[in-house]
Design a protein around this motif. Structure first.
Motif, mmCIF file in Angstrom:
data_model
loop_
_atom_site.group_PDB
_atom_site.id
_atom_site.type_symbol
_atom_site.label_atom_id
_atom_site.label_comp_id
_atom_site.label_asym_id
_atom_site.label_seq_id
_atom_site.Cartn_x
_atom_site.Cartn_y
_atom_site.Cartn_z
ATOM 1 N N ASP A 41 -3.727 -2.589 -9.638
ATOM 2 C CA ASP A 41 -2.356 -2.988 -9.995
ATOM 3 C C ASP A 41 -2.296 -3.453 -11.444
ATOM 4 O O ASP A 41 -1.334 -3.155 -12.166
ATOM 5 C CB ASP A 41 -1.865 -4.100 -9.066
ATOM 6 N N GLU A 42 -3.310 -4.170 -11.889
ATOM 7 C CA GLU A 42 -3.346 -4.625 -13.280
ATOM 8 C C GLU A 42 -3.558 -3.463 -14.239
ATOM 9 O O GLU A 42 -3.032 -3.463 -15.351
ATOM 10 C CB GLU A 42 -4.440 -5.687 -13.466
ATOM 11 N N VAL A 43 -4.353 -2.457 -13.811
ATOM 12 C CA VAL A 43 -4.536 -1.271 -14.646
ATOM 13 C C VAL A 43 -3.202 -0.562 -14.835
ATOM 14 O O VAL A 43 -2.899 -0.056 -15.925
ATOM 15 C CB VAL A 43 -5.580 -0.317 -14.022
ATOM 16 N N PHE A 44 -2.380 -0.523 -13.780
ATOM 17 C CA PHE A 44 -1.066 0.097 -13.889
ATOM 18 C C PHE A 44 -0.173 -0.657 -14.872
ATOM 19 O O PHE A 44 0.562 -0.060 -15.660
ATOM 20 C CB PHE A 44 -0.390 0.155 -12.516
ATOM 21 N N GLU A 45 -0.277 -1.980 -14.860
ATOM 22 C CA GLU A 45 0.546 -2.794 -15.748
ATOM 23 C C GLU A 45 0.031 -2.780 -17.185
ATOM 24 O O GLU A 45 0.814 -2.770 -18.139
ATOM 25 C CB GLU A 45 0.589 -4.247 -15.236
#
Length: 316
Positions: A41-45
């Motif tokens: 999820d952080e990689v997406f953000e």
């Protein structure tokens, strides 16, 4: 025409002081599935930037869409976007040059399918990732995850991804391919030339590497194919491989199989050294020359099932 699709299979483990932990409670309570979902999820953000192995370039990990989660199967999947900004490149439209890139700002990205499954109560999970030339997505993903572990305070934990050979690859190449080369390897060498050619003396004391190679421009005979097959699928309980009814021993056997123009080296003792990619193009459905995510997921799940259940067939 659609490009060929190669998927590579790996085992995933979280080690605490070099001891594998149960993934669903890797620090005693925390489920690594939830931890991995948070990371993705952080990689997406925010794009994750990680130095390359040689530290001469910066590798970038991104997700153009949120990761898809299947909690029932404890799976996470999607398309990782792997990029590098090392060299200048020229963008063209037809024959017309559009611009020259700036390595400090411009990054070339290519999307790679991935599928991760983390069984509950187990120390090993599975990573299936699309393999494309010159893109080390597995290394980038594991390096970024280990940095994330340290950022979150898990300094004594390390994620390892090891080659996990799908037996379908071996079965196909052994039954239909050509045996090109065999290396019989000892990790000791004779002291003299006389000792080397003395068939009565098979135990050498000096450390080094002695390799006996059989090689054919076409294919070695079926005798050698059956021999390495039986050794490869046999249970080598000791650190040495016994030959000639135990009268001779080697420390490792490596052999090359060629099928449809692709050559792969297999290792008897250190099977994890064998590159784990497999051509799944014929199993994939395409739309606008791009593989559909539904068919990629289906094939990835099938590969995991094959790893768990298939037995090698006898060489023909």
């Amino acid at each position: 025409m659609a490009n060929k699709v190669f998927l590579a299979t790996y085992s995933l483990k979280i080690e605490h002081k070099k001891t594998a932990t149960i993934l669903s409670q890797f620090d005693g309570q925390k489920d690594f599935y939830d931890f991995l979902k948070k990371f993705l999820d952080e990689v997406f953000e925010n794009v994750k930037a990680t130095p390359s192995i040689n530290d001469r370039s910066v590798l970038h990990l991104a997700l153009d869409e949120p990761v898809k989660a299947d909690l029932n199967k404890r799976a996470l999947y999607g398309f990782l976007s792997s990029g590098v900004n090392e060299d200048k490149f020229i963008v063209r439209e037809g024959d017309e040059k559009k611009y020259i890139s700036d390595p400090d700002k411009d990054i070339t990205y290519r999307n790679l399918f991935f599928y991760i499954q983390l069984p509950i109560g187990k120390t090993s999970g599975y990573l299936i990732i699309q393999k494309k030339r010159d893109l080390g997505a597995k290394g980038l993903l594991t390096k970024s995850l280990n940095l994330f572990l340290r950022e979150k305070g898990f300094n004594e934990y390390k994620l390892n991804a090891s080659n996990l050979l799908n037996k379908r690859v071996y079965d196909t190449m052994m039954s239909k391919g050509r045996l090109k080369k065999i290396d019989f390897i000892k990790h000791s060498i004779p002291d003299t030339i006389e000792e080397l050619y003395d068939n009565r003396n098979k135990v050498y004391t000096q450390r080094g590497t002695l390799t006996t190679t059989l090689k054919s421009r076409t294919s070695l005979s079926d005798y050698w194919k059956v021999l390495v097959h039986n050794i490869f699928i046999g249970k080598n309980q000791n650190s040495v491989i016994e030959l000639n009814d135990g009268s001779d021993q080697v420390d490792e056997i490596e052999f090359e199989l060629e099928f449809n123009g692709k050559i792969k080296t297999f290792h008897v003792q250190q099977k994890s050294r064998t590159q784990p990619d497999i051509d799944v193009t014929s199993d994939i459905k395409f739309q606008n020359n791009e593989p559909t995510i539904e068919s990629l997921v289906e094939v990835a799940e099938g590969l995991i099932e094959e790893i768990l259940t298939l037995k090698p067939v006898n060489a023909k």
